[in-house]
Motif scaffolding. Structure first.
Motif, PDB file in Angstrom:
ATOM      1  N   GLY A  98     -10.229  -3.543   9.786  1.00 36.09           N
ATOM      2  CA  GLY A  98     -10.627  -2.841   8.567  1.00 36.09           C
ATOM      3  C   GLY A  98     -10.305  -3.628   7.314  1.00 36.09           C
ATOM      4  O   GLY A  98      -9.425  -4.479   7.310  1.00 36.09           O
ATOM      5  N   ILE A  99     -11.046  -3.285   6.255  1.00 35.19           N
ATOM      6  CA  ILE A  99     -10.815  -3.880   4.935  1.00 35.19           C
ATOM      7  C   ILE A  99     -10.979  -2.765   3.919  1.00 35.19           C
ATOM      8  O   ILE A  99     -11.944  -1.995   3.977  1.00 35.19           O
ATOM      9  CB  ILE A  99     -11.838  -4.980   4.603  1.00 35.19           C
ATOM     10  N   GLU A 100     -10.028  -2.686   2.994  1.00 30.56           N
ATOM     11  CA  GLU A 100     -10.144  -1.753   1.888  1.00 30.56           C
ATOM     12  C   GLU A 100      -9.624  -2.465   0.652  1.00 30.56           C
ATOM     13  O   GLU A 100      -8.425  -2.768   0.556  1.00 30.56           O
ATOM     14  CB  GLU A 100      -9.348  -0.475   2.160  1.00 30.56           C
ATOM     15  N   GLY A 101     -10.529  -2.775  -0.260  1.00 29.47           N
ATOM     16  CA  GLY A 101     -10.155  -3.575  -1.425  1.00 29.47           C
ATOM     17  C   GLY A 101      -9.719  -4.945  -0.962  1.00 29.47           C
ATOM     18  O   GLY A 101     -10.424  -5.624  -0.224  1.00 29.47           O
ATOM     19  N   SER A 102      -8.525  -5.342  -1.361  1.00 28.46           N
ATOM     20  CA  SER A 102      -8.004  -6.648  -0.931  1.00 28.46           C
ATOM     21  C   SER A 102      -7.078  -6.521   0.275  1.00 28.46           C
ATOM     22  O   SER A 102      -6.474  -7.494   0.705  1.00 28.46           O
ATOM     23  CB  SER A 102      -7.254  -7.321  -2.091  1.00 28.46           C
ATOM     24  N   ASP A 113      -2.445  -8.241   2.067  1.00 26.92           N
ATOM     25  CA  ASP A 113      -3.361  -8.612   0.998  1.00 26.92           C
ATOM     26  C   ASP A 113      -3.982  -9.968   1.323  1.00 26.92           C
ATOM     27  O   ASP A 113      -3.283 -10.880   1.767  1.00 26.92           O
ATOM     28  CB  ASP A 113      -2.613  -8.734  -0.341  1.00 26.92           C
ATOM     29  N   VAL A 114      -5.295 -10.077   1.092  1.00 26.07           N
ATOM     30  CA  VAL A 114      -5.972 -11.359   1.244  1.00 26.07           C
ATOM     31  C   VAL A 114      -6.680 -11.673  -0.065  1.00 26.07           C
ATOM     32  O   VAL A 114      -7.127 -10.768  -0.784  1.00 26.07           O
ATOM     33  CB  VAL A 114      -6.965 -11.372   2.427  1.00 26.07           C
ATOM     34  N   ASP A 115      -6.745 -12.957  -0.363  1.00 26.87           N
ATOM     35  CA  ASP A 115      -7.408 -13.387  -1.595  1.00 26.87           C
ATOM     36  C   ASP A 115      -8.903 -13.591  -1.400  1.00 26.87           C
ATOM     37  O   ASP A 115      -9.690 -13.410  -2.326  1.00 26.87           O
ATOM     38  CB  ASP A 115      -6.771 -14.683  -2.109  1.00 26.87           C
TER      39      ASP A 115
END
Length: 192
Positions: A98-102, A113-115
């Motif tokens: 999953g991804i939500e925002g960063s 957190d990923v850039d």
């Protein structure tokens, strides 16, 4: 980019090469759905595999007709990419869930957190819009011979995997296929 957290998604040549290159500057994970498949390249006469495929003509040999479905390609490696992954530079892990925002969630529940996310997944053309023309066969693949439609003589394709040869979906092979398609279309138009 130095020190940033980047995830490269994919399991082919481009993904592995990009992730390995970026790993010298940033914290990189290579995320793929399946284990990486390797083809160990052993230079012959100081030349790499692509040189020999071109020199022997195998790169453009019309082997596409023999393919029932696109072949899964392995990562061509001279040893450095496999060694980089073994050294966790980049690290390799199953694709995230999953991804939500960063924030990215990994399969084990870890959230971080990923850039940036780099998609190096290749592509499969989505040609569903051609279905009403009767131009598609099984698995939504175009019905063609060397790129010329078998159902619509004025319809042609360029850049399909194994359209005609191993190199059909690459920059080094698409030009040759485009010339064939152009000749075929010219013959068709001259008959009209």
């Amino acid at each position: 980019m130095a020190g940033q957290r980047i995830v490269v998604v994919g399991g082919g040549d481009s993904a592995v090469q990009v992730a390995t290159e970026l790993a010298t500057h940033a914290r990189i994970s290579l995320a793929s759905r399946a284990p990486i498949k390797w083809f160990t390249q052993r230079p012959l006469g100081g030349k790499d595999l692509h040189f020999w495929l071109t020199a022997t003509g195998l790169d453009i040999a019309p082997l596409g007709r023999l393919q029932r479905a696109p072949a899964t390609m392995a990562v061509i490696d001279d040893g450095r990419y496999k060694a980089a992954l073994a050294a966790a530079a980049p690290d390799h892990r199953p694709v995230f869930t999953g991804i939500e925002g960063s924030k990215m969630t990994w399969g084990d529940g870890t959230v971080e957190d990923v850039d940036a996310i780099v998609l190096a997944t290749g592509y499969r053309p989505d040609l569903g819009y051609l279905a009403p023309l009767g131009a598609l066969g099984g698995q939504g693949r175009p019905l063609h011979r060397d790129g010329t439609s078998l159902t619509r003589p004025s319809l042609a394709y360029v850049g399909l995997e194994w359209q005609r040869s191993l190199s059909s979906a690459s920059l080094r092979g698409v030009g040759c296929d485009a010339q064939r398609v152009a000749r075929s279309l010219a013959v068709h138009l001259a008959r009209r």
